[in-house]
Write a protein that holds these residues in place. Structure first.
Motif, PDB file in Angstrom:
ATOM      1  N   GLU A 105      75.485 108.969   6.372  1.00 40.80           N
ATOM      2  CA  GLU A 105      76.079 109.050   5.183  1.00 40.80           C
ATOM      3  C   GLU A 105      75.250 109.615   3.885  1.00 40.80           C
ATOM      4  N   ASP A 106      76.239 109.576   3.039  1.00 39.89           N
ATOM      5  CA  ASP A 106      75.990 109.640   1.416  1.00 39.89           C
ATOM      6  C   ASP A 106      75.349 108.934   0.518  1.00 39.89           C
ATOM      7  N   SER A 107      74.945 108.272  -0.693  1.00 44.07           N
ATOM      8  CA  SER A 107      75.248 107.505  -0.995  1.00 44.07           C
ATOM      9  C   SER A 107      75.664 108.397  -2.577  1.00 44.07           C
ATOM     10  N   LEU A 108      76.921 107.896  -3.154  1.00 42.48           N
ATOM     11  CA  LEU A 108      77.576 108.500  -4.085  1.00 42.48           C
ATOM     12  C   LEU A 108      77.140 108.150  -5.584  1.00 42.48           C
ATOM     13  N   SER A 109      77.992 108.505  -6.197  1.00 43.24           N
ATOM     14  CA  SER A 109      77.529 108.288  -7.608  1.00 43.24           C
ATOM     15  C   SER A 109      78.620 107.827  -8.230  1.00 43.24           C
ATOM     16  N   HIS A 110      78.124 106.967  -9.277  1.00 48.66           N
ATOM     17  CA  HIS A 110      79.572 106.452  -9.844  1.00 48.66           C
ATOM     18  C   HIS A 110      80.744 106.517 -10.787  1.00 48.66           C
ATOM     19  N   HIS A 111      80.058 107.096 -12.019  1.00 48.10           N
ATOM     20  CA  HIS A 111      80.822 107.884 -12.498  1.00 48.10           C
ATOM     21  C   HIS A 111      80.542 109.117 -13.642  1.00 48.10           C
ATOM     22  N   VAL A 112      80.876 109.618 -14.835  1.00 51.58           N
ATOM     23  CA  VAL A 112      80.721 110.779 -15.294  1.00 51.58           C
ATOM     24  C   VAL A 112      80.413 110.180 -16.529  1.00 51.58           C
ATOM     25  N   CYS A 129      77.103  94.929  -2.494  1.00 50.05           N
ATOM     26  CA  CYS A 129      77.160  96.042  -2.559  1.00 50.05           C
ATOM     27  C   CYS A 129      78.612  96.364  -1.498  1.00 50.05           C
ATOM     28  N   PRO A 130      79.460  95.905  -1.165  1.00 49.96           N
ATOM     29  CA  PRO A 130      80.517  96.364  -0.039  1.00 49.96           C
ATOM     30  C   PRO A 130      80.910  97.367  -0.248  1.00 49.96           C
ATOM     31  N   LYS A 131      81.592  97.929   1.390  1.00 52.39           N
ATOM     32  CA  LYS A 131      81.795  99.515   1.685  1.00 52.39           C
ATOM     33  C   LYS A 131      82.924  99.584   0.405  1.00 52.39           C
ATOM     34  N   SER A 132      83.849  98.790   0.225  1.00 50.14           N
ATOM     35  CA  SER A 132      85.407  98.790  -0.908  1.00 50.14           C
ATOM     36  C   SER A 132      84.454  99.468  -1.678  1.00 50.14           C
ATOM     37  N   ALA A 133      83.186  98.772  -2.263  1.00 50.37           N
ATOM     38  CA  ALA A 133      82.834  99.637  -3.917  1.00 50.37           C
ATOM     39  C   ALA A 133      81.839 100.702  -3.700  1.00 50.37           C
ATOM     40  N   ASP A 166      74.343 105.772  -9.757  1.00 52.65           N
ATOM     41  CA  ASP A 166      74.838 105.851  -8.844  1.00 52.65           C
ATOM     42  C   ASP A 166      75.379 104.344  -8.578  1.00 52.65           C
ATOM     43  N   ARG A 167      76.570 104.691  -7.303  1.00 53.06           N
ATOM     44  CA  ARG A 167      77.212 103.481  -7.228  1.00 53.06           C
ATOM     45  C   ARG A 167      76.091 102.189  -6.691  1.00 53.06           C
ATOM     46  N   TYR A 168      75.411 102.137  -5.935  1.00 53.83           N
ATOM     47  CA  TYR A 168      74.569 101.648  -5.449  1.00 53.83           C
ATOM     48  C   TYR A 168      74.047 100.522  -6.844  1.00 53.83           C
ATOM     49  N   THR A 169      73.564 100.996  -7.472  1.00 56.80           N
ATOM     50  CA  THR A 169      72.285 100.700  -8.201  1.00 56.80           C
ATOM     51  C   THR A 169      72.878 100.067  -9.072  1.00 56.80           C
ATOM     52  N   VAL A 211      75.807  99.078   3.202  1.00 60.27           N
ATOM     53  CA  VAL A 211      74.724  99.315   2.830  1.00 60.27           C
ATOM     54  C   VAL A 211      73.895  98.832   3.880  1.00 60.27           C
ATOM     55  N   GLY A 212      72.561  99.166   4.418  1.00 61.13           N
ATOM     56  CA  GLY A 212      71.199  98.792   5.368  1.00 61.13           C
ATOM     57  C   GLY A 212      70.812  97.780   5.189  1.00 61.13           C
ATOM     58  N   VAL A 213      70.231  96.917   6.040  1.00 66.99           N
ATOM     59  CA  VAL A 213      69.915  95.339   5.474  1.00 66.99           C
ATOM     60  C   VAL A 213      68.981  95.518   6.914  1.00 66.99           C
ATOM     61  N   ARG A 214      67.769  95.065   6.364  1.00 69.52           N
ATOM     62  CA  ARG A 214      66.414  94.428   7.891  1.00 69.52           C
ATOM     63  C   ARG A 214      65.487  94.424   7.627  1.00 69.52           C
ATOM     64  N   ARG A 215      66.034  92.791   8.228  1.00 75.59           N
ATOM     65  CA  ARG A 215      65.806  91.410   8.336  1.00 75.59           C
ATOM     66  C   ARG A 215      64.426  91.010   8.480  1.00 75.59           C
ATOM     67  N   ASP A 216      64.433  91.650  10.189  1.00 74.06           N
ATOM     68  CA  ASP A 216      63.501  91.264  11.490  1.00 74.06           C
ATOM     69  C   ASP A 216      61.983  91.148  11.420  1.00 74.06           C
ATOM     70  N   LEU A 217      61.255  91.836   9.980  1.00 77.11           N
ATOM     71  CA  LEU A 217      59.837  91.758  10.012  1.00 77.11           C
ATOM     72  C   LEU A 217      59.631  90.106   8.915  1.00 77.11           C
ATOM     73  N   PHE A 218      61.325  90.074   7.774  1.00 81.30           N
ATOM     74  CA  PHE A 218      60.552  88.899   6.636  1.00 81.30           C
ATOM     75  C   PHE A 218      60.846  87.877   7.970  1.00 81.30           C
ATOM     76  N   ASN A 219      59.670  86.638   7.428  1.00 79.09           N
ATOM     77  CA  ASN A 219      59.529  85.591   8.225  1.00 79.09           C
ATOM     78  C   ASN A 219      61.049  84.242   7.595  1.00 79.09           C
ATOM     79  N   ARG A 220      60.676  84.791   6.266  1.00 76.56           N
ATOM     80  CA  ARG A 220      61.391  83.846   6.044  1.00 76.56           C
ATOM     81  C   ARG A 220      63.608  83.696   5.849  1.00 76.56           C
TER      82      ARG A 220
END
Length: 347
Positions: free
Chosen positions: A223-230, A268-272, A240-243, A277-286
């Motif tokens: 997937e590409d990470s896209l810009s928000h507006h000009v 930032c849901p996919k609709s926005a 960028d959209r995510y930031t 958005v990817g998340v990795r939690r398996d290494l985090f103890n809390r």
């Protein structure tokens, strides 16, 4: 009416104590953390005018963490720094993150630690692992310890398993994972929150194998990470959209906020974002739902509070050593104006 120091100072301590205790009281839903200080490493890995949005991304995060209490002495900012004074910038010495130009994120208080071609893979890896030359100034060092929570934010251009630096080199996901493992082995962090906003961003955390790391990315592999507006006045995409949606969330966070990391991971849901958005939690103890967002975006400073009045008027006197009263007066004299003793005597 005049009130003496002895009268109001104990009252002030009691009031301060009551305010402080209510302000920092940790809700029961939160898990305690063992960290003692917060740091941020914010990196824009691109350059050139058409990448204006990447500089706006990183400076916006920089503004947010400073507003929430992390001082400049604990922020490492790495940017190309070629946008504010670029000849194509219609508003010199400014960088905006939205078309309405409400906030100049390149304000007077921006302290850039690595600029231009200093933003390199070698300097980035050396910064994380602490393998810097002895003459490196303090402002270019990540002086963390085993009690440090570190926010690492990266933005730029990337692909499947790599992140480009300055369009001339790249760091791979394996190299980044190994650098974080060195940090863990050398006890350079307590927990890390890793954020990356690039194309195929999640590929950069897939190789992580060190403990206590929570990671999120603006897009999945493929997937590409896209810009928000000009901004038509500037002529380029400016964020960028995510930031953009991350900042929208952070603007409503204050130092005593009860927002959690789970809320942040869902900003930032996919609709926005138009990317997943990817998340990795398996290494985090809390549990992220029980971690306050200020554990990474705020500042933690140990403070000792006492209800006992402290007398600040009486300063303790140092005990003087027994001095020999019979002093021998030193003979004083003038040095010769010219080093005549070095001039050879011809006589």
């Amino acid at each position: 009416m005049f009130i003496s120091m002895h009268t109001w100072f104990p009252i002030f301590i009691v009031i301060l104590n009551s305010l402080y205790c209510t302000a920092i009281e940790i809700p029961k839903k939160f898990q305690n953390s063992n960290h003692t200080n917060n740091w941020a490493v914010l990196v824009d890995t691109s350059r050139f005018w058409f990448n204006y949005r990447h500089v706006a991304n990183v400076l916006s995060i920089y503004r947010s963490v400073k507003r929430l209490g992390i001082p400049d002495s604990q922020i490492i900012l790495m940017i190309s720094d070629d946008m504010a004074c670029n000849p194509r910038n219609p508003r010199p010495a400014t960088i905006f993150n939205n078309a309405h130009e409400q906030i100049n994120v390149y304000g007077d208080d921006v302290e850039v630690d690595y600029r231009g071609y200093e933003v390199s893979v070698e300097n980035f890896v050396r910064l994380l692992t602490g393998r810097l030359s002895p003459d490196t100034p303090r402002s270019k060092r990540l002086l963390t310890d085993e009690g440090s929570n570190i926010l690492i934010y990266l933005t730029g251009h990337g692909g499947d398993g790599f992140l480009k630096f300055q369009d001339s080199e790249e760091v791979t996901s394996q190299e980044l994972a190994d650098a974080l493992e060195q940090m863990w082995q050398k006890r350079r962090y307590n927990e890390i929150f890793f954020i990356i906003d690039t194309c195929q961003a999640s590929s950069m955390y897939e190789k992580f194998y060190s403990p206590n790391i929570l990671a999120t990315a603006s897009s999945l592999v493929g997937e590409d990470s896209l810009s928000h507006h000009v901004d038509s006045a500037i002529g380029v995409y400016i964020i960028d959209r995510y930031t953009y949606y991350v900042l929208e969330f952070l603007e409503n966070v204050h130092p005593n906020s009860q927002r959690t990391m789970t809320e942040f991971l869902a900003v930032c849901p996919k609709s926005a974002c138009l990317s997943t958005v990817g998340v990795r939690r398996d290494l985090f103890n809390r549990d992220p739902s029980k971690v306050p967002i200020t554990d990474f975006f705020g500042s933690v400073r140990p403070v000792q509070v006492t209800t006992n009045p402290i007398n600040i008027l009486d300063t303790p006197q140092r005990k003087r050593k027994n001095e020999n009263k019979t002093k021998v007066q030193e003979k004083m004299g003038y040095l010769p104006q010219f080093p005549v003793h070095l001039v050879p005597n011809d006589k």
